[in-house]
Design a protein around this motif. Sequence first.
Motif, PDB file in Angstrom:
ATOM      1  N   LEU A  45       9.738 -35.399  -9.811  1.00  0.00           N
ATOM      2  CA  LEU A  45       9.122 -36.941  -9.377  1.00  0.00           C
ATOM      3  C   LEU A  45       7.984 -37.692  -8.703  1.00  0.00           C
ATOM      4  CD1 LEU A  45      13.053 -37.267  -9.996  1.00  0.00           C
ATOM      5  CD2 LEU A  45      11.276 -37.279 -11.392  1.00  0.00           C
ATOM      6  N   ARG A  46       6.921 -36.986  -7.659  1.00  0.00           N
ATOM      7  CA  ARG A  46       6.728 -37.733  -6.632  1.00  0.00           C
ATOM      8  C   ARG A  46       4.711 -36.731  -7.364  1.00  0.00           C
ATOM      9  NH1 ARG A  46      10.192 -35.479  -2.858  1.00  0.00           N
ATOM     10  NH2 ARG A  46       8.729 -33.517  -2.733  1.00  0.00           N
ATOM     11  N   ARG A  47       4.856 -35.505  -8.293  1.00  0.00           N
ATOM     12  CA  ARG A  47       3.635 -35.195  -8.109  1.00  0.00           C
ATOM     13  C   ARG A  47       3.316 -34.446 -10.232  1.00  0.00           C
ATOM     14  NH1 ARG A  47       2.914 -31.869  -2.390  1.00  0.00           N
ATOM     15  NH2 ARG A  47       3.698 -33.625  -1.953  1.00  0.00           N
ATOM     16  N   ALA A  48       2.692 -34.282 -10.510  1.00  0.00           N
ATOM     17  CA  ALA A  48       2.170 -33.240 -11.676  1.00  0.00           C
ATOM     18  C   ALA A  48       1.278 -33.021 -11.633  1.00  0.00           C
ATOM     19  CB  ALA A  48       3.732 -34.601 -12.759  1.00  0.00           C
ATOM     20  N   PRO A  49       0.807 -32.288 -12.862  1.00  0.00           N
ATOM     21  CA  PRO A  49       0.268 -32.148 -13.046  1.00  0.00           C
ATOM     22  C   PRO A  49      -1.257 -33.199 -14.308  1.00  0.00           C
ATOM     23  CG  PRO A  49       1.001 -30.168 -13.642  1.00  0.00           C
ATOM     24  CD  PRO A  49       1.548 -30.923 -12.904  1.00  0.00           C
ATOM     25  N   LEU A  50      -2.646 -33.364 -14.015  1.00  0.00           N
ATOM     26  CA  LEU A  50      -2.582 -34.177 -15.063  1.00  0.00           C
ATOM     27  C   LEU A  50      -2.730 -34.590 -16.140  1.00  0.00           C
ATOM     28  CD1 LEU A  50      -4.717 -37.061 -15.646  1.00  0.00           C
ATOM     29  CD2 LEU A  50      -6.696 -34.816 -15.865  1.00  0.00           C
ATOM     30  N   THR A  51      -2.649 -33.246 -16.803  1.00  0.00           N
ATOM     31  CA  THR A  51      -1.775 -33.554 -17.512  1.00  0.00           C
ATOM     32  C   THR A  51      -0.674 -33.276 -18.287  1.00  0.00           C
ATOM     33  OG1 THR A  51      -1.378 -30.539 -18.276  1.00  0.00           O
ATOM     34  CG2 THR A  51      -4.067 -31.630 -18.992  1.00  0.00           C
ATOM     35  N   ALA A  52       0.803 -33.360 -17.410  1.00  0.00           N
ATOM     36  CA  ALA A  52       1.793 -33.374 -17.934  1.00  0.00           C
ATOM     37  C   ALA A  52       1.905 -35.264 -17.744  1.00  0.00           C
ATOM     38  CB  ALA A  52       2.294 -32.699 -17.035  1.00  0.00           C
ATOM     39  N   ILE A  83      -0.885 -37.453 -18.395  1.00  0.00           N
ATOM     40  CA  ILE A  83       0.022 -37.863 -19.470  1.00  0.00           C
ATOM     41  C   ILE A  83       0.049 -38.282 -20.366  1.00  0.00           C
ATOM     42  CG2 ILE A  83      -2.272 -37.829 -21.292  1.00  0.00           C
ATOM     43  CD1 ILE A  83      -4.515 -37.281 -19.036  1.00  0.00           C
ATOM     44  N   GLU A  84       1.089 -36.551 -21.079  1.00  0.00           N
ATOM     45  CA  GLU A  84       1.461 -36.469 -21.843  1.00  0.00           C
ATOM     46  C   GLU A  84       3.115 -37.034 -22.107  1.00  0.00           C
ATOM     47  OE1 GLU A  84       1.678 -32.594 -22.018  1.00  0.00           O
ATOM     48  OE2 GLU A  84      -1.054 -32.130 -22.645  1.00  0.00           O
ATOM     49  N   GLU A  85       3.608 -37.136 -20.474  1.00  0.00           N
ATOM     50  CA  GLU A  85       4.359 -37.772 -20.278  1.00  0.00           C
ATOM     51  C   GLU A  85       4.633 -39.945 -20.587  1.00  0.00           C
ATOM     52  OE1 GLU A  85       7.606 -39.530 -16.558  1.00  0.00           O
ATOM     53  OE2 GLU A  85       6.272 -38.100 -15.847  1.00  0.00           O
ATOM     54  N   ALA A  86       3.307 -39.803 -20.175  1.00  0.00           N
ATOM     55  CA  ALA A  86       3.190 -41.401 -20.619  1.00  0.00           C
ATOM     56  C   ALA A  86       3.252 -41.456 -22.151  1.00  0.00           C
ATOM     57  CB  ALA A  86       1.761 -42.322 -19.798  1.00  0.00           C
ATOM     58  N   ALA A  87       2.584 -40.579 -22.843  1.00  0.00           N
ATOM     59  CA  ALA A  87       2.412 -40.988 -23.871  1.00  0.00           C
ATOM     60  C   ALA A  87       3.499 -40.846 -25.000  1.00  0.00           C
ATOM     61  CB  ALA A  87       1.432 -39.887 -24.669  1.00  0.00           C
ATOM     62  N   GLU A  88       4.611 -40.095 -24.337  1.00  0.00           N
ATOM     63  CA  GLU A  88       5.751 -39.477 -25.001  1.00  0.00           C
ATOM     64  C   GLU A  88       6.165 -40.435 -25.543  1.00  0.00           C
ATOM     65  OE1 GLU A  88      10.245 -37.287 -23.790  1.00  0.00           O
ATOM     66  OE2 GLU A  88       8.629 -37.413 -22.399  1.00  0.00           O
ATOM     67  N   PRO A  89       6.617 -41.694 -25.628  1.00  0.00           N
ATOM     68  CA  PRO A  89       7.329 -42.962 -26.091  1.00  0.00           C
ATOM     69  C   PRO A  89       6.720 -43.343 -27.439  1.00  0.00           C
ATOM     70  CG  PRO A  89       7.835 -43.360 -24.028  1.00  0.00           C
ATOM     71  CD  PRO A  89       6.601 -42.098 -24.199  1.00  0.00           C
ATOM     72  N   HIS A  90       5.449 -42.427 -27.088  1.00  0.00           N
ATOM     73  CA  HIS A  90       4.584 -42.853 -28.397  1.00  0.00           C
ATOM     74  C   HIS A  90       4.528 -41.843 -29.553  1.00  0.00           C
ATOM     75  CE1 HIS A  90       4.483 -47.075 -26.329  1.00  0.00           C
ATOM     76  NE2 HIS A  90       3.492 -46.585 -25.791  1.00  0.00           N
ATOM     77  N   ILE A 126       0.568 -45.726 -12.419  1.00  0.00           N
ATOM     78  CA  ILE A 126      -0.157 -44.308 -13.374  1.00  0.00           C
ATOM     79  C   ILE A 126       0.525 -44.453 -14.810  1.00  0.00           C
ATOM     80  CG2 ILE A 126      -1.153 -42.688 -13.119  1.00  0.00           C
ATOM     81  CD1 ILE A 126      -1.576 -42.350 -10.238  1.00  0.00           C
ATOM     82  N   ILE A 127       1.868 -44.097 -14.966  1.00  0.00           N
ATOM     83  CA  ILE A 127       2.708 -43.294 -15.794  1.00  0.00           C
ATOM     84  C   ILE A 127       2.563 -45.025 -16.851  1.00  0.00           C
ATOM     85  CG2 ILE A 127       5.022 -43.168 -16.571  1.00  0.00           C
ATOM     86  CD1 ILE A 127       3.163 -40.562 -15.089  1.00  0.00           C
ATOM     87  N   HIS A 128       3.139 -45.275 -16.751  1.00  0.00           N
ATOM     88  CA  HIS A 128       3.369 -47.301 -17.469  1.00  0.00           C
ATOM     89  C   HIS A 128       2.309 -48.281 -17.014  1.00  0.00           C
ATOM     90  CE1 HIS A 128       6.186 -50.843 -18.065  1.00  0.00           C
ATOM     91  NE2 HIS A 128       4.618 -51.179 -17.461  1.00  0.00           N
ATOM     92  N   GLY A 129       0.938 -47.795 -16.884  1.00  0.00           N
ATOM     93  CA  GLY A 129       0.225 -48.139 -17.095  1.00  0.00           C
ATOM     94  C   GLY A 129      -1.294 -47.304 -18.035  1.00  0.00           C
TER      95      GLY A 129
END
Length: 465
Positions: free
Chosen positions: A279-286, A288-295, A325-328
């Motif tokens: 919840l505090r840090r993640a790989p860049l690719t993870a 990005i894919e988490e941000a895209a998951e709802p769509h 970052i995630i919401h943006g």
Amino acid sequence: MTNRPAQPDIAAMGRGSWIRLRTLILLRWWAVVGQITALIVAERALHLNLEIGLCYMVIGASIISNLVASLVFPANKRLTETENLAMVLFDLVQLGLLLYLTGGLNNPFSILIVGPVVVSASSLSSRSSLFLGMAAIVIVTALARFHLPLITDAGTVLRVPVIFLFGNWVAIVIGIVFLGVYSRWTVNEIRTMSGALQATQMALAREQKLTDLGGVVAAAAHELGTPLATIKLTSSELADDLPEGSDARDDALLIRDQADRCRDILRSMGRAGKDDLHLRRAPLTAAIEEAAEPHAQRGKSLLFDHGPAGGASQDPPIIPRSPEIIHGLRNLIQNAVDFADSRVWIESRWSDAQITLRIMDDGPGYPPHLLGRIGDPVVRRRVRDVMSNRPEYEGMGLGLFIAKTLLERSGAALSFANGSESFQGDSLRRERIGAVVEVVWPLADLAYAAPDGTGGIGQNTPFSH
């Protein structure tokens, strides 16, 4: 995101009730003090022969209205639009009468008639501001022709040349129009930006709550792993010791199955069993894919392309998994999915100096005349006409503004373009003809390595028999 019925503009609804009566009363007392002081100086020091009785009568009207308003209404009363208009119009007429008695536009204080117009433009509706502006111009025009002359004790009439009188009239009229419009535009810009920033803060707070909720779930999954494993192991041993087909054995098996179900639910809610470091840090690719998951299941293909650039490491950099970052990124991806015909490309590259993310689609792209204003919340009236493929969209213009604001807070720089112009000579990207958003972070400001070398991603202990 779900569509909601259009809500009324609360700021616009309450705009006419923002000003307290006490504020206008205090301003009027300052005006009364200034008017009395000017009359005393004109009569005693400059020896002007004025209609002093009528002048004090006009000023007395302001004093009486102030006293009545102070005694009748509570100190914290906020005026309605109509009451505000009446108060400012009264001040305008009172000042016009005082100028009529003291030389009209020959009086250098005639410029003060611009004041009530500026006040109305910054606090009242456009209709009320226009009405007061026209009233001020009518009063100034009348004062240019009709007024009592300024006469000294020696009988000398103080009068400026006609050309200067005309110039004074023109200057005041221009001041009324220019300062009124300037004040109106500036205040509207501030209000719009304030409302947009408030919406950004609400979106960020919502994302933070979701992140906190995810942290609670992930922590629960981590802490409950051992008790569930114990329940599963004990129930399995009981089932092995009990006779085949007995009710007690069936109950033990049911307990084991329910423990498995609890494990699956917690893993699902806890993002595949990642511990709270995720919840505090993640790989860049993870991220990005988490941000895209709802769509991902909205009928459009999301095509990811991640890789290093400039000889950088193959492993993606570890970035903060912050709500900004995630919401943006989620807002940018949502915008691309909304307007894409069938595909959205999400491309990330990282080097030793920076991280670059591009979100591209095969839709109609941005209107060329709006490219310079993308991310500005005040374009909502213009974008509504170009969104025929999404008629239910309200066109608030806040989605990109929120994304831009949040990502810039994380140190990113955003640019917007159309693929039809950017990729004309690129055979690999010629299908990406729609909107293009590029997000660039300096690597030193965003990425960091976990102290244990794991990137901050830990797995719960797997369940086993």
